[in-house]
Design a protein around this motif. Structure first.
Motif, PDB file in Angstrom:
ATOM      1  N   GLY B  87     -10.475 -23.257  21.065  1.00 55.92           N
ATOM      2  CA  GLY B  87     -11.291 -23.158  19.861  1.00 55.92           C
ATOM      3  C   GLY B  87     -11.487 -21.766  19.276  1.00 55.92           C
ATOM      4  O   GLY B  87     -12.299 -21.596  18.359  1.00 55.92           O
ATOM      5  N   THR B  88     -10.768 -20.756  19.757  1.00 55.19           N
ATOM      6  CA  THR B  88     -10.990 -19.392  19.281  1.00 55.19           C
ATOM      7  C   THR B  88     -10.438 -19.115  17.883  1.00 55.19           C
ATOM      8  O   THR B  88     -10.825 -18.150  17.246  1.00 55.19           O
ATOM      9  CB  THR B  88     -10.399 -18.354  20.244  1.00 55.19           C
ATOM     10  OG1 THR B  88      -9.007 -18.633  20.418  1.00 55.19           O
ATOM     11  CG2 THR B  88     -11.105 -18.378  21.590  1.00 55.19           C
ATOM     12  N   THR B  91      -4.621 -21.402  15.915  1.00 53.49           N
ATOM     13  CA  THR B  91      -3.822 -22.104  14.918  1.00 53.49           C
ATOM     14  C   THR B  91      -4.107 -21.557  13.519  1.00 53.49           C
ATOM     15  O   THR B  91      -3.192 -21.304  12.742  1.00 53.49           O
ATOM     16  CB  THR B  91      -4.119 -23.614  15.001  1.00 53.49           C
ATOM     17  OG1 THR B  91      -3.891 -24.057  16.345  1.00 53.49           O
ATOM     18  CG2 THR B  91      -3.237 -24.401  14.050  1.00 53.49           C
ATOM     19  N   THR B  92      -5.376 -21.346  13.221  1.00 54.15           N
ATOM     20  CA  THR B  92      -5.750 -20.817  11.913  1.00 54.15           C
ATOM     21  C   THR B  92      -5.255 -19.378  11.748  1.00 54.15           C
ATOM     22  O   THR B  92      -4.812 -18.981  10.668  1.00 54.15           O
ATOM     23  CB  THR B  92      -7.284 -20.876  11.730  1.00 54.15           C
ATOM     24  OG1 THR B  92      -7.757 -22.179  12.085  1.00 54.15           O
ATOM     25  CG2 THR B  92      -7.678 -20.584  10.299  1.00 54.15           C
ATOM     26  N   GLY B 258     -12.581 -15.459   8.034  1.00 51.92           N
ATOM     27  CA  GLY B 258     -12.829 -16.695   7.309  1.00 51.92           C
ATOM     28  C   GLY B 258     -11.814 -17.751   7.674  1.00 51.92           C
ATOM     29  O   GLY B 258     -10.962 -17.555   8.552  1.00 51.92           O
TER      30      GLY B 258
HETATM   31  N1  LIG Z   1     -15.501 -18.492   9.927  1.00 51.39           N
HETATM   32  C1  LIG Z   1     -14.308 -18.423  10.547  1.00 51.39           C
HETATM   33  N2  LIG Z   1     -13.794 -19.527  11.098  1.00 51.39           N
HETATM   34  C2  LIG Z   1     -12.596 -19.423  11.698  1.00 51.39           C
HETATM   35  C3  LIG Z   1     -11.869 -18.198  11.775  1.00 51.39           C
HETATM   36  N3  LIG Z   1     -10.713 -18.443  12.446  1.00 51.39           N
HETATM   37  C4  LIG Z   1     -10.705 -19.757  12.755  1.00 51.39           C
HETATM   38  N4  LIG Z   1     -11.841 -20.354  12.307  1.00 51.39           N
HETATM   39  C5  LIG Z   1     -12.242 -21.753  12.449  1.00 51.39           C
HETATM   40  O1  LIG Z   1     -12.414 -22.008  13.818  1.00 51.39           O
HETATM   41  C6  LIG Z   1     -12.113 -23.375  14.096  1.00 51.39           C
HETATM   42  C7  LIG Z   1     -11.085 -23.438  15.213  1.00 51.39           C
HETATM   43  O2  LIG Z   1      -9.864 -22.897  14.726  1.00 51.39           O
HETATM   44  P1  LIG Z   1      -8.460 -23.309  15.353  1.00 51.39           P
HETATM   45  O3  LIG Z   1      -7.432 -22.510  14.638  1.00 51.39           O
HETATM   46  O4  LIG Z   1      -8.302 -24.787  15.372  1.00 51.39           O
HETATM   47  O5  LIG Z   1      -8.663 -22.783  16.831  1.00 51.39           O
HETATM   48  P2  LIG Z   1      -7.660 -22.927  18.037  1.00 51.39           P
HETATM   49  O6  LIG Z   1      -7.802 -21.728  18.884  1.00 51.39           O
HETATM   50  O7  LIG Z   1      -6.269 -23.177  17.550  1.00 51.39           O
HETATM   51  O8  LIG Z   1      -8.236 -24.188  18.779  1.00 51.39           O
HETATM   52  P3  LIG Z   1      -7.537 -25.011  19.963  1.00 51.39           P
HETATM   53  O9  LIG Z   1      -6.103 -25.149  19.606  1.00 51.39           O
HETATM   54  O10 LIG Z   1      -8.245 -26.319  19.965  1.00 51.39           O
HETATM   55  O11 LIG Z   1      -7.764 -24.225  21.194  1.00 51.39           O
HETATM   56  C8  LIG Z   1     -11.608 -23.966  12.779  1.00 51.39           C
HETATM   57  O12 LIG Z   1     -12.697 -24.640  12.176  1.00 51.39           O
HETATM   58  C9  LIG Z   1     -11.221 -22.752  11.968  1.00 51.39           C
HETATM   59  O13 LIG Z   1     -11.317 -22.964  10.576  1.00 51.39           O
HETATM   60  C10 LIG Z   1     -12.465 -17.023  11.179  1.00 51.39           C
HETATM   61  O14 LIG Z   1     -11.931 -15.908  11.195  1.00 51.39           O
HETATM   62  N5  LIG Z   1     -13.676 -17.203  10.584  1.00 51.39           N
END
Ligand SMILES: Nc1nc2c(ncn2[C@@H]2O[C@H](COP(=O)(O)OP(=O)(O)OP(=O)(O)O)[C@@H](O)[C@H]2O)c(=O)[nH]1
Ligand SMILES: Nc1nc2c(ncn2[C@@H]2O[C@H](COP(=O)(O)OP(=O)(O)OP(=O)(O)O)[C@@H](O)[C@H]2O)c(=O)[nH]1
Ligand SMILES: [Mg+2]
Ligand SMILES: [Mg+2]
Lengths: 292, 278
Positions: B87-88, B91-92, B258
């Motif tokens: 969740g960090t 992917t985003t 963001g």
């Molecule tokens: N406000 C904010 N939200 C973010 C940022 N980067 C990611 N997010 C949010 O954080 C949440 C998790 O992002 P993901 O990209 O799914 O995280 P992940 O690490 O790929 O998650 P897993 O694959 O489940 O481990 C999403 O709702 C994104 O939109 C950021 O820089 N700012």
């Protein structure tokens, strides 16, 4: 460990004779360090240290043969008491269906927790229903639908550009129509400082009147836990907190910070990525974990 | 406003509380406070403004020794492996990095190596469409190393500039998952010489002292080349970065501000430190 560090501090003092009240206060610096390393918020730590120092002095640890052990016990007891009670209860009264709303910062584990809650409720003989109210994250609806399908739980969703509060309202109506007895609303992650999104959350709550509003919080959250928890609580009047990712090695001091700042009970914990990785909250286990 | 012959207790307490609230952790905060008191003795500043100016310069310099740009392989594919706990924002962040690279005229290919989490492939696939790049993916439950293998092959065949590999979130305490990460790294290296050229650990800015352990643990599995601090648009200050740099010599390369593809910035130590005290 805290016991060792306190022992070290006190053996130094003991060399000069009996322990004094000032020695106890010095020893408390080890407790303060341990709590800060565990991510307990600094303001919460300061108040906590005051409390346990008074108790340590009041309970005559000065005359104790092993003051460090007595102090650790006081700290453990105080932590347990502050974070209690044992969790695991859900308010099923006052609504048909019972509405449970999950809220929190981005990535804290809300969607996964919705699925876990469903599995837990099925075990308790309930008929849960999921509402996909995250309309902004790419494939958020898909994620909930996959989880729902794996568990055989129906998922209500709208993919035509509606707004979350309306989707939730219609989702609850659909659950009523189908005779489901619990509805779980999966909302989009959001920052507590995002005015528009925090208002959206309030609107969801006003339209669905949830019996339970959970703040879903990551156990590895640091000092910021109080900021976000305080804001979510003041906007939504939370009914409880769910702490996730406790299968990691974060000490979890955020638990104490959040409980202290909101006064709301920690009811459940996430201990893994599977839908079965869901337990009731136990303050005694959390207290030992925080102390490391 | 002079501070007289010794530093005001309230000023020091206030400063220490600021550092701790920023997630600096007690040990690092104490060492910073010691160096502040030292500098005062040496008359390096005389008033509260001077103290803060000195402190910001000192902190920025601690982060600036190893600033390096993103790797770029001449005439070949640069492979970026993105890792981190659940969740960090991995992917985003990949979507954001892709947007940044394509806007600089680079050809990017994505590899959907999170084959475990519900709709993980769909999520990255949507981002691929939004950023206008191709993606290599298998069906859910596939072996992530197999996807990495195919993606590396495709990257070379399609002569892309960057191959960015998304991996499943994993807690560093899960040995089998850390082994899986090592395997992905090995497979990439087997297909493309000296790959991965970048291994970026994505850290959530709201994370406390556990971030230090995360950095150490991931670094042992796949040597890190950079950090991405995500969610810095919140109120968390990510002061834990100072503790991390003591243990793992890895620079912060980007920060996430963001949820949109534009919300990524290259790391600037002075700006980061300035934001810490806002
Ligand atoms: N406000 C904010 N939200 C973010 C940022 N980067 C990611 N997010 C949010 O954080 C949440 C998790 O992002 P993901 O990209 O799914 O995280 P992940 O690490 O790929 O998650 P897993 O694959 O489940 O481990 C999403 O709702 C994104 O939109 C950021 O820089 N700012
Ligand atoms: N190890 C572990 N991982 C968890 C736990 N709870 C959730 N996760 C993982 O954390 C990541 C984020 O979970 P999500 O359910 O997508 O989080 P979210 O709060 O819905 O995220 P947003 O909707 O983007 O705000 C996923 O990789 C989950 O599998 C837990 O208790 N333990
Ligand atoms: Mg979600
Ligand atoms: Mg991901």
């Amino acid at each position: 460990s805290l016991t060792k560090n306190l022992q070290g501090a006190f053996s130094f003092f003991r060399k000069r004779g009996h322990l004094t009240e000032d020695n106890i206060k010095e020893g408390m610096r080890e407790v303060r360090k341990a709590l800060l390393e565990a991510d307990v918020n600094i303001k919460v730590v300061k108040d906590f240290i005051k409390k346990v120092t008074e108790r340590a002095i009041g309970e005559d640890t000065l005359k104790s043969v092993r003051p460090e052990q007595q102090i650790v016990k006081i700290v453990q007891d105080e932590l347990e008491e502050l974070m209690g009670p044992v969790g695991g209860y859900i308010n099923f009264s006052g609504g048909s269906p019972t509405v449970i709303m999950m809220a929190g910062l981005q990535g804290s584990g809300k969607t996964t927790t919705c699925a876990k809650m469903c599995k837990y409720l099925v075990k308790k003989g309930k008929k849960p229903f999921l509402v996909a109210a995250d309309l902004q994250r790419p494939a958020a609806i898909d994620q909930l639908e996959v989880l729902g399908k794996d568990l055989g739980i129906p998922v209500y969703s709208e993919r035509d550009g509606g707004r979350a509060p309306k989707v939730c309202q219609r989702g609850v109506k659909e659950a009523q129509r189908l005779g489901m007895d619990v509805v779980i609303l999966d909302t989009a992650g959001r920052l507590h400082v995002d005015e528009a999104l925090m208002e959206e959350l309030q609107e969801i709550r006003d339209k669905t009147k949830p019996q339970e509003t959970f703040l879903v919080c990551d156990a590895m959250t640091g000092q910021d836990a109080v900021q976000s928890a305080r804001e979510f609580n003041s906007r939504l009047e939370l009914s409880g907190v769910i702490l996730t990712k406790l299968d990691g090695d974060a000490r979890g001091g955020a638990a104490l910070s959040i409980k202290t700042v909101t006064g709301k009970p920690i009811k459940f914990v996430g201990v893994g990525e599977k839908t079965s990785d869901f337990d009731e909250f136990h303050p005694d286990r959390m207290a030992s974990r925080i102390l490391g | 406003l002079s501070m007289g012959r010794k530093l005001d207790e309230d000023l020091l307490d206030d400063l220490e509380e600021k550092l701790l609230t920023a997630d600096m952790g007690p040990t690092t905060a104490m060492s910073v406070m010691d160096s502040v008191k030292d500098a005062y003795k040496k008359k390096e500043f005389e008033d509260p403004e001077g103290l803060y100016e000195h402190l910001k310069r000192d902190l920025a310099s601690r982060l600036q020794q190893n600033v390096t740009p993103l790797a770029s392989v001449e005439g070949g594919v640069t492979v970026i492996l993105v890792v981190g706990v659940n969740g960090t924002g991995k992917t985003t962040s990949i979507a954001k990095l892709t947007h940044l690279l394509t806007s600089e005229g680079k050809k990017v290919l994505l590899a959907a190596c999170d084959t475990f989490r519900a709709a993980a492939v769909e999520q990255l696939d949507l981002w691929a469409t939004r950023t206008g790049v191709e993606i290599v993916k298998h069906s859910s439950g596939a072996d992530p190393a197999a996807v990495a293998f195919d993606a590396a092959e495709a990257a070379v065949a399609r002569k892309v500039d960057y191959l960015i590999v998304d991996t499943a979130g994993r807690l560093h305490t899960k040995e089998n998952l850390m082994k899986e990460l090592e395997k992905i790294g090995k497979v990439l290296r087997g297909k493309i010489d000296t790959a991965p050229h970048e291994v970026l650990l994505v850290l959530d800015a709201t994370t406390g002292q556990n971030a230090i352990i995360q950095a150490q643990a991931f670094n042992e599995s796949v040597p890190l080349t950079g950090l991405i601090l995500s969610k810095l648009d919140g109120t968390a200050k990510a002061g834990v970065i100072f503790g991390i740099q003591n243990e793992v010599d890895v620079p912060v390369k980007f920060i996430g501000l963001g949820e949109k593809q534009e919300d990524l910035e290259r790391f600037s130590a002075p700006q980061f430190v300035e934001a810490m005290f806002e």
